[in-house]
Design a protein around this motif. Sequence first.
Motif, PDB file in Angstrom:
ATOM      1  N   GLY A  30      20.168  41.898  54.747  1.00 36.66           N
ATOM      2  CA  GLY A  30      20.515  42.940  53.785  1.00 36.66           C
ATOM      3  C   GLY A  30      20.002  42.626  52.390  1.00 36.66           C
ATOM      4  N   GLN A  31      20.493  43.374  51.418  1.00 37.97           N
ATOM      5  CA  GLN A  31      20.002  43.247  50.045  1.00 37.97           C
ATOM      6  C   GLN A  31      21.032  42.647  49.075  1.00 37.97           C
ATOM      7  N   TRP A  32      22.223  42.331  49.553  1.00 40.28           N
ATOM      8  CA  TRP A  32      23.298  41.861  48.676  1.00 40.28           C
ATOM      9  C   TRP A  32      23.564  40.379  48.933  1.00 40.28           C
ATOM     10  N   GLN A  33      23.571  39.584  47.869  1.00 44.35           N
ATOM     11  CA  GLN A  33      23.836  38.154  48.006  1.00 44.35           C
ATOM     12  C   GLN A  33      25.300  37.869  48.296  1.00 44.35           C
ATOM     13  N   THR A  34      26.188  38.679  47.719  1.00 44.20           N
ATOM     14  CA  THR A  34      27.624  38.450  47.864  1.00 44.20           C
ATOM     15  C   THR A  34      28.332  39.764  48.150  1.00 44.20           C
ATOM     16  N   VAL A  35      29.218  39.747  49.128  1.00 40.91           N
ATOM     17  CA  VAL A  35      30.198  40.817  49.345  1.00 40.91           C
ATOM     18  C   VAL A  35      31.514  40.082  49.498  1.00 40.91           C
ATOM     19  N   GLN A  36      32.379  40.191  48.502  1.00 43.21           N
ATOM     20  CA  GLN A  36      33.603  39.398  48.554  1.00 43.21           C
ATOM     21  C   GLN A  36      34.817  40.202  48.123  1.00 43.21           C
ATOM     22  N   ALA A  37      35.957  39.761  48.630  1.00 43.01           N
ATOM     23  CA  ALA A  37      37.232  40.357  48.251  1.00 43.01           C
ATOM     24  C   ALA A  37      37.618  39.849  46.874  1.00 43.01           C
ATOM     25  N   TYR A  38      38.008  40.770  46.032  1.00 42.84           N
ATOM     26  CA  TYR A  38      38.534  40.484  44.705  1.00 42.84           C
ATOM     27  C   TYR A  38      37.458  39.973  43.742  1.00 42.84           C
ATOM     28  N   MET A  39      37.783  40.099  42.492  1.00 39.60           N
ATOM     29  CA  MET A  39      36.881  39.736  41.406  1.00 39.60           C
ATOM     30  C   MET A  39      37.095  38.269  41.066  1.00 39.60           C
ATOM     31  N   PRO A  40      36.042  37.466  41.054  1.00 42.85           N
ATOM     32  CA  PRO A  40      36.215  36.063  40.684  1.00 42.85           C
ATOM     33  C   PRO A  40      36.463  35.926  39.183  1.00 42.85           C
ATOM     34  N   ARG A  41      37.009  34.805  38.817  1.00 47.50           N
ATOM     35  CA  ARG A  41      37.284  34.562  37.396  1.00 47.50           C
ATOM     36  C   ARG A  41      35.992  34.575  36.584  1.00 47.50           C
ATOM     37  N   THR A  42      34.968  33.972  37.138  1.00 44.83           N
ATOM     38  CA  THR A  42      33.657  33.980  36.480  1.00 44.83           C
ATOM     39  C   THR A  42      32.645  34.553  37.470  1.00 44.83           C
ATOM     40  N   PRO A  43      32.394  35.866  37.391  1.00 39.24           N
ATOM     41  CA  PRO A  43      31.451  36.489  38.327  1.00 39.24           C
ATOM     42  C   PRO A  43      30.064  35.873  38.214  1.00 39.24           C
ATOM     43  N   GLY A  44      29.390  35.813  39.357  1.00 39.17           N
ATOM     44  CA  GLY A  44      28.030  35.281  39.387  1.00 39.17           C
ATOM     45  C   GLY A  44      27.092  36.131  38.540  1.00 39.17           C
ATOM     46  N   ARG A  45      26.102  35.510  37.973  1.00 41.50           N
ATOM     47  CA  ARG A  45      25.110  36.211  37.168  1.00 41.50           C
ATOM     48  C   ARG A  45      23.775  36.171  37.897  1.00 41.50           C
ATOM     49  N   ARG A  46      22.973  37.174  37.580  1.00 38.68           N
ATOM     50  CA  ARG A  46      21.619  37.255  38.114  1.00 38.68           C
ATOM     51  C   ARG A  46      21.590  37.327  39.632  1.00 38.68           C
ATOM     52  N   GLY A  47      22.601  37.954  40.211  1.00 32.18           N
ATOM     53  CA  GLY A  47      22.638  38.133  41.652  1.00 32.18           C
ATOM     54  C   GLY A  47      23.098  39.533  42.000  1.00 32.18           C
ATOM     55  N   SER A  48      22.826  39.926  43.225  1.00 32.31           N
ATOM     56  CA  SER A  48      23.295  41.221  43.720  1.00 32.31           C
ATOM     57  C   SER A  48      24.656  41.008  44.377  1.00 32.31           C
ATOM     58  N   ASN A  49      25.689  41.553  43.752  1.00 31.34           N
ATOM     59  CA  ASN A  49      27.060  41.264  44.165  1.00 31.34           C
ATOM     60  C   ASN A  49      27.868  42.540  44.362  1.00 31.34           C
ATOM     61  N   ILE A  50      28.720  42.506  45.388  1.00 28.98           N
ATOM     62  CA  ILE A  50      29.707  43.559  45.608  1.00 28.98           C
ATOM     63  C   ILE A  50      31.076  42.898  45.623  1.00 28.98           C
ATOM     64  N   TYR A  51      31.957  43.395  44.758  1.00 26.00           N
ATOM     65  CA  TYR A  51      33.330  42.918  44.720  1.00 26.00           C
ATOM     66  C   TYR A  51      34.219  44.048  45.215  1.00 26.00           C
ATOM     67  N   VAL A  52      34.999  43.771  46.254  1.00 21.94           N
ATOM     68  CA  VAL A  52      35.862  44.781  46.862  1.00 21.94           C
ATOM     69  C   VAL A  52      37.269  44.619  46.293  1.00 21.94           C
ATOM     70  N   LEU A  53      37.746  45.691  45.661  1.00 23.53           N
ATOM     71  CA  LEU A  53      39.069  45.693  45.046  1.00 23.53           C
ATOM     72  C   LEU A  53      39.866  46.860  45.605  1.00 23.53           C
ATOM     73  N   ARG A  54      41.158  46.800  45.438  1.00 22.43           N
ATOM     74  CA  ARG A  54      42.020  47.910  45.826  1.00 22.43           C
ATOM     75  C   ARG A  54      42.589  48.493  44.558  1.00 22.43           C
ATOM     76  N   ARG A  55      42.310  49.759  44.335  1.00 17.12           N
ATOM     77  CA  ARG A  55      42.768  50.412  43.110  1.00 17.12           C
ATOM     78  C   ARG A  55      44.208  50.894  43.251  1.00 17.12           C
ATOM     79  N   SER A  56      44.599  51.335  44.459  1.00 19.66           N
ATOM     80  CA  SER A  56      45.971  51.819  44.630  1.00 19.66           C
ATOM     81  C   SER A  56      46.379  51.741  46.099  1.00 19.66           C
ATOM     82  N   ILE A  57      47.702  51.749  46.306  1.00 19.87           N
ATOM     83  CA  ILE A  57      48.310  51.902  47.639  1.00 19.87           C
ATOM     84  C   ILE A  57      49.291  53.050  47.519  1.00 19.87           C
ATOM     85  N   ARG A  58      49.226  53.962  48.456  1.00 24.39           N
ATOM     86  CA  ARG A  58      50.185  55.071  48.506  1.00 24.39           C
ATOM     87  C   ARG A  58      50.720  55.117  49.929  1.00 24.39           C
ATOM     88  N   GLU A  59      52.040  55.128  50.071  1.00 28.17           N
ATOM     89  CA  GLU A  59      52.649  55.228  51.392  1.00 28.17           C
ATOM     90  C   GLU A  59      53.234  56.611  51.579  1.00 28.17           C
TER      91      GLU A  59
END
Length: 161
Positions: A30-59
């Motif tokens: 693929g084309q992405w160096q990182t696909v990870q859960a949650y945002m790291p404290r210091t995000p990587g630089r100069r890389g193709s990154n996807i950070y997966v977050l949850r904006r809301s939960i509704r029951e």
Amino acid sequence: MSTADAVDREVAWLTSYGDGLPALLTANGGQWQTVQAYMPRTPGRRGSNIYVLRRSIREERFANVRRMPTYEFLLRLVWPLSSGSGNSEADQRAFDAAVDDVLTRIGGFPGDKSHGGRFRSVAESPRWIDVRFADPAITVPSEVEFHAEITYSADDIEITG
């Protein structure tokens, strides 16, 4: 399964490969160096990154004893300005192609919107996936990268209780 592991389940789907949908990780073609859960404290630089977050939960509760969690996922995408010739347009086109691969994987297979059984349905209710690109006039000079956010929802398996 619980609401606490929904982000990890979605990352598992996004990092799947060899199933006929585009692989996202460079390790799998693929084309992405990182696909990870949650945002790291210091995000990587100069890389193709996807950070997966949850904006809301509704029951949603129905039938008095059943409920179904719905999540709004937020994918933060970071794409480096990497053209050796300084051609920002070529990098933006590559970013568009990489985003298209992400959208194809989110969409899943025709007839199966459960992301391989990880959810009841994904990107169907509400019936949209939203992609918002940050203004490159701001992100390129300051961070030498392009940014976008993808939001969509996922309905989880029903819970009795």
